[in-house]
Enzyme design. Structure first.
Site, PDB file in Angstrom:
ATOM      1  N   TRP A   1     -27.620 110.256  38.947  1.00 35.61           N
ATOM      2  CA  TRP A   1     -26.777 109.082  38.672  1.00 35.61           C
ATOM      3  C   TRP A   1     -27.559 108.007  37.939  1.00 35.61           C
ATOM      4  O   TRP A   1     -26.992 107.095  37.357  1.00 35.61           O
ATOM      5  CB  TRP A   1     -26.195 108.540  39.981  1.00 35.61           C
ATOM      6  CG  TRP A   1     -27.173 107.836  40.891  1.00 35.61           C
ATOM      7  CD1 TRP A   1     -28.395 108.294  41.276  1.00 35.61           C
ATOM      8  CD2 TRP A   1     -27.014 106.556  41.516  1.00 35.61           C
ATOM      9  NE1 TRP A   1     -29.001 107.392  42.114  1.00 35.61           N
ATOM     10  CE2 TRP A   1     -28.191 106.314  42.279  1.00 35.61           C
ATOM     11  CE3 TRP A   1     -26.020 105.602  41.532  1.00 35.61           C
ATOM     12  CZ2 TRP A   1     -28.376 105.153  43.040  1.00 35.61           C
ATOM     13  CZ3 TRP A   1     -26.200 104.440  42.284  1.00 35.61           C
ATOM     14  CH2 TRP A   1     -27.365 104.227  43.019  1.00 35.61           C
ATOM     15  N   ASP A   2     -28.898 108.135  37.963  1.00 42.19           N
ATOM     16  CA  ASP A   2     -29.781 107.181  37.284  1.00 42.19           C
ATOM     17  C   ASP A   2     -29.300 106.907  35.859  1.00 42.19           C
ATOM     18  O   ASP A   2     -29.373 105.787  35.367  1.00 42.19           O
ATOM     19  CB  ASP A   2     -31.210 107.748  37.177  1.00 42.19           C
ATOM     20  CG  ASP A   2     -31.815 108.172  38.507  1.00 42.19           C
ATOM     21  OD1 ASP A   2     -31.070 108.582  39.392  1.00 42.19           O
ATOM     22  OD2 ASP A   2     -33.052 108.108  38.637  1.00 42.19           O
TER      23      ASP A   2
ATOM     24  N   GLU B   1     -30.727 106.553  50.698  1.00 42.34           N
ATOM     25  CA  GLU B   1     -30.831 107.937  51.192  1.00 42.34           C
ATOM     26  C   GLU B   1     -31.460 108.048  52.577  1.00 42.34           C
ATOM     27  O   GLU B   1     -31.529 109.138  53.132  1.00 42.34           O
ATOM     28  CB  GLU B   1     -31.638 108.778  50.201  1.00 42.34           C
ATOM     29  CG  GLU B   1     -30.913 108.993  48.881  1.00 42.34           C
ATOM     30  CD  GLU B   1     -31.698 109.854  47.903  1.00 42.34           C
ATOM     31  OE1 GLU B   1     -32.923 110.001  48.077  1.00 42.34           O
ATOM     32  OE2 GLU B   1     -31.080 110.372  46.958  1.00 42.34           O
TER      33      GLU B   1
ATOM     34  N   LYS C   1     -33.524 102.271  52.015  1.00 46.70           N
ATOM     35  CA  LYS C   1     -34.442 102.742  50.976  1.00 46.70           C
ATOM     36  C   LYS C   1     -34.320 101.911  49.702  1.00 46.70           C
ATOM     37  O   LYS C   1     -35.292 101.597  49.049  1.00 46.70           O
ATOM     38  CB  LYS C   1     -34.133 104.211  50.677  1.00 46.70           C
ATOM     39  CG  LYS C   1     -35.039 104.803  49.608  1.00 46.70           C
ATOM     40  CD  LYS C   1     -34.744 106.275  49.379  1.00 46.70           C
ATOM     41  CE  LYS C   1     -35.654 106.858  48.310  1.00 46.70           C
ATOM     42  NZ  LYS C   1     -35.307 108.230  47.952  1.00 46.70           N
ATOM     43  N   GLN C   2     -33.083 101.610  49.322  1.00 48.27           N
ATOM     44  CA  GLN C   2     -32.874 100.982  48.013  1.00 48.27           C
ATOM     45  C   GLN C   2     -31.576 100.192  48.013  1.00 48.27           C
ATOM     46  O   GLN C   2     -30.764 100.320  48.933  1.00 48.27           O
ATOM     47  CB  GLN C   2     -32.827 102.058  46.936  1.00 48.27           C
ATOM     48  CG  GLN C   2     -31.671 103.017  47.069  1.00 48.27           C
ATOM     49  CD  GLN C   2     -31.929 104.329  46.335  1.00 48.27           C
ATOM     50  OE1 GLN C   2     -32.438 105.273  46.919  1.00 48.27           O
ATOM     51  NE2 GLN C   2     -31.565 104.390  45.069  1.00 48.27           N
TER      52      GLN C   2
HETATM   53  C1  BGC Z   1     -33.408 107.890  44.737  1.00 47.45           C
HETATM   54  C2  BGC Z   1     -32.143 108.280  44.016  1.00 47.45           C
HETATM   55  C3  BGC Z   1     -32.489 108.651  42.608  1.00 47.45           C
HETATM   56  C4  BGC Z   1     -33.551 109.731  42.557  1.00 47.45           C
HETATM   57  C5  BGC Z   1     -34.004 110.038  41.146  1.00 47.45           C
HETATM   58  C6  BGC Z   1     -34.406 109.015  44.645  1.00 47.45           C
HETATM   59  O1  BGC Z   1     -35.606 108.624  45.242  1.00 47.45           O
HETATM   60  O2  BGC Z   1     -33.133 107.600  46.078  1.00 47.45           O
HETATM   61  O3  BGC Z   1     -31.230 107.224  44.026  1.00 47.45           O
HETATM   62  O4  BGC Z   1     -31.349 109.109  41.943  1.00 47.45           O
HETATM   63  O5  BGC Z   1     -34.675 109.307  43.282  1.00 47.45           O
HETATM   64  O6  BGC Z   1     -34.543 108.917  40.528  1.00 47.45           O
END
Ligand code: BGC
Length: 766
Positions: free
Chosen positions: A327-328, A469, A583-584
């Protein structure tokens, strides 16, 4: 100096990091920033976009081509190599204005001679199959050296070897390496032409691992000699005929053109890229370099020539994360391309059309309808994400993660990307050519995933994982539900338009299919999908059902519980799972995406609540905090997050391992995030089909911010200072474009410059 990235001295600890930092590339291939004498041990890689291979049951990942730039130098039988003990001086440099990598190393030989090896290379932006390298050898004393230069076939693979039946040959002095991939039998060919002084005794030598020119070299004191290498790379995905012949003819033609003219053509393309994409910051040189560098990283991986590839999470910096597209791309990189290079944005979104069947297969595999896009997407759109993504550092056992199964927001992110593209470009052809089908199929998937609660009279999304996540399999993740509602509403609006304007397509998409919804059902769920609202007293949106019941601890308390530096904090028994540490950015991302739906005090409340609870364990996170802080008029809160995002690949300060999984490489989502934080955040840019809005909020140190945007086929120059905003239309004809600057509306006609005082006055002139 704001175009040069430079490192003096050689530090073996930084080899991997510099491989990413000094990357060059052109969207067709990426060349890691390694040195001429390096091989697979130093993670040298020529990573090919969109070429994937699987060996046995190992992870499927992109293919690295043989390295046509391998060069080694020997004096008195010993290799002159930065890894050895003879280095007197060493400099590595990247000129991001021109995409030119260079290094210069001075070696002291056993017999006391100072040998200077200087080498520069570029991955041509003008001819996508071409890499060109020029190097010189200089000595301060009479010396006899041996030079070996050619193709290194011992490529770095994480889950390889991907190339089989490698064959090396020389065709009248042109060296070649050709092989096939294991899984799909894709042919990969590399050819190298060398130009330089002919020495007697020069020969070509092939071994198991490559083929080289071996050149005995006598240098007089003070003399230099120069060579140029032209390296051409082809695969059977881009050439239906003989790929080896294509590579040979590619490098021969390049040689006929010569270094100077190839470099000039390459520089001209870079100039055009910067003309469209540069962002100028006045008053902050460090931020300027970091932002330009981030833009550079996006430009070297942009799929300019293919709609069948998109941008992987680690760009073209190797095989990390399986070279997969997450999704990035839609959520963090697409905005940059949308506003500066809509053609690339189109390719990126067309990739999702080409992978729609894979998304349908994934939905069916889980018992749903419509399109459930791959969490980790490669060439076919089938999900490359494994069920066990991380190894537990304590037990050595694989851990079950639910990224693949439960991050259903991916389908919403894809649909959102398509709609953004359509809104900003007005390219309705794109919708007719597949975009509409993708959005509709994503909406159908959401319908089939959702649960209806008759007593609550609403649909809910249960058992999902949001962007954070560390908390898997939760109910009603706010981000997911808002994105799903947005997707469903877009689908309704789009289908209503199609019913009028493209009835045949409308009928085709809504034809009766067993187990799939029709328009009435989609309309209903779009109205009745539950979205968690801000709490009446605190204004905070709960990230998911019962999130507030989790242990409320500080980040430092959480970190004090870590037993091993690379232990995974999420998953079944990760230490963050039972706490409110995330996490984010999750809810805060929602505040950015739906900024018109939330009052400033709600955005502020959520920023303040979630900020201390965010670990920023993903490089996608800091830019979101920067975006929302600027939006609420707190640019100085935003600034450190902007800096963190924009410098990630310059400093190399990012997670390299999760468990025992290597996750290093470049961070294009953060690079895109840096652009977003500067232009959408500090510049306050927002556009839709009706108008372009600018609500700037510059950090204290910035006196001006200048950038260019494309909206609906027209280009505009925008310059923002603390006093005013100046918009210049670069169009020569066409309709006027409505702008709204800090709430005041004004139309800008083609060729016109309009200046708005940020103290409330507006004036327009031409
Ligand atoms: C993140 C995801 C991301 C992926 C690739 C993961 O660590 O939690 O949101 O899409 O890394 O960058």
């Amino acid at each position: 100096m704001s175009w040069i990235v430079r490192e003096e001295g050689f530090d073996p600890q930084r080899i991997t990091n510099h491989g990413s930092k000094f990357m060059t590339g052109n969207g067709y291939m990426g060349y890691r920033g390694t040195l001429d004498e390096f091989s697979q041990e130093q993670l040298t890689a020529v990573t090919l976009a969109g070429v994937y291979d699987q060996v046995g049951t190992k992870w499927r990942e992109p293919v690295n081509a043989p390295n046509g730039l391998r060069t080694r130098l020997y004096a008195d039988g010993a290799e002159l190599n930065v890894l050895g003990a003879f280095v007197e001086e060493h400099v590595q440099e990247l000129d991001i204005a021109r995409g030119l990598h260079s290094r210069e190393t001075v070696y002291l030989t056993g017999s006391g001679a100072r040998i200077t090896f200087r080498s520069e290379r570029f991955v041509s932006m003008d001819q996508l199959h071409l890499i060109v390298n020029r190097f010189t050898v200089h000595s301060d004393q009479d010396v006899k050296l041996t030079l070996e230069t050619g193709i290194d076939g011992a490529v770095w693979d994480i889950n390889g070897p991907h190339l089989k039946e490698m064959q090396y040959a020389s065709q009248e002095g042109t060296l070649t390496a050709a092989a096939s991939t294991q899984e799909l039998g894709i042919r990969v060919a590399v050819a190298e032409c060398l130009e330089g002084p002919q020495e007697s005794g020069q020969q070509i030598a092939a071994s198991e691992n490559g083929i080289v020119h071996r050149i005995p070299l006598s240098l007089r004191a003070g003399a230099s000699q120069e060579w140029v290498k032209y390296v051409s790379v082809y695969t059977s995905l881009d050439e239906s005929g003989d790929v080896l012949a294509a590579a040979v003819s590619g490098c021969r033609q390049a040689q006929a053109s010569g270094y100077a003219s190839l470099l000039k053509a390459h520089e001209d393309v870079w100039e055009q890229h910067w003309d469209l994409s540069d962002v100028v910051i006045e008053g902050d040189d460090e931020a300027q370099l970091a932002l330009r560098y981030s833009i550079y990283q996006l430009l070297i991986i942009a799929p300019t020539a293919s709609e069948k590839v998109s941008i992987p999470a680690r760009g073209l910096s190797g095989q990390v994360y399986k070279g997969a597209v997450f999704w990035d791309t839609e959520m963090f990189m697409l905005p940059f391309f949308l506003y500066t290079k809509p053609q690339v944005a189109r390719n990126i979104m067309l990739y999702r059309k080409h992978t729609l069947d894979g998304a349908r297969r994934k939905a069916a595999e889980y018992g749903f309808g419509g399109a459930y896009y791959a969490w980790e997407s490669q060439d076919s759109g089938d999900d490359a994400c494994t069920l066990f993504n991380i190894t537990d550092v304590f037990t050595g056992r694989p851990m079950r993660t639910y990224f693949r199964d439960k991050q259903i927001h991916i389908s919403c992110d894809v649909a959102h990307g398509i709609w953004e593209y359509y809104k900003l470009t007005g390219d309705s052809r794109f919708l007719l050519d597949g975009g509409a089908e993708v959005i509709w199929e994503c909406a159908c998937f959401l319908y089939s995933y959702a649960c209806y609660y008759p007593l609550k009279e609403r649909y809910e999304l249960l058992d999902v994982t949001g962007p954070d996540e560390y908390h898997e399999r939760v109910h009603n993740n706010a981000f997911t539900n808002y994105m799903a509602r947005h997707t469903l509403r877009m689908a309704v609006r789009m289908m209503d338009e199609l019913a009028e304007q493209a009835p045949a397509l409308y009928a085709e998409l809504t034809r009766e299919r067993k187990g799939l919804p029709g328009m009435d059902e989609i309309r209903e769920i779009a109205e009745r999908l539950y979205v968690p609202l801000p709490d009446e007293h605190t204004g905070v949106i709960e990230q998911f059902d019962r999130y507030h019941q989790l242990e409320d601890i500080s980040l430092s308390e959480l970190k004090s519980r870590i037993l091993q530096p690379s232990e995974y904090l999420g998953g079944g028994n990760g230490i963050a799972t039972t706490t409110q540490i995330i996490k984010q950015a999750d809810v805060v991302l929602l505040m950015h995406l739906f900024k018109d739906e939330f009052a400033p005090e709600i955005k502020k409340a959520n920023w303040e609540f979630y900020e201390p609870r965010t670990e920023h364990g993903s490089s996608l996170s800091p830019c979101v905090y920067a975006l929302v802080a600027s939006d609420i008029g707190m640019p100085d809160w935003a600034y450190p997050y902007f800096k963190r995002t924009a410098t990630i690949d310059l400093t190399g300060d990012s997670k390299q391992y999760v468990g025992d999984l290597y996750i290093g490489g470049t961070h294009p989502a953060a690079n895109g995030g840096a652009w977003m934080a500067a232009v959408l955040g500090f510049g306050g840019l927002q556009a839709d089909e009706k108008e372009v809005r600018l609500n700037p909020s510059l950090p204290a140190a910035w006196s001006a911010l200048t950038f260019k945007i494309h909206v609906r086929g027209h280009a505009f120059d925008i310059r923002i200072t603390k006093e005013d905003v100046r918009v210049t239309s670069l169009a020569t004809s066409g309709a006027e474009q409505p702008f709204r600057i800090q709430g005041s509306a004004v139309n800008v006609s083609p060729g016109q410059t309009a200046t708005f005082s940020l103290k409330g006055l507006a004036s327009a002139g031409s």
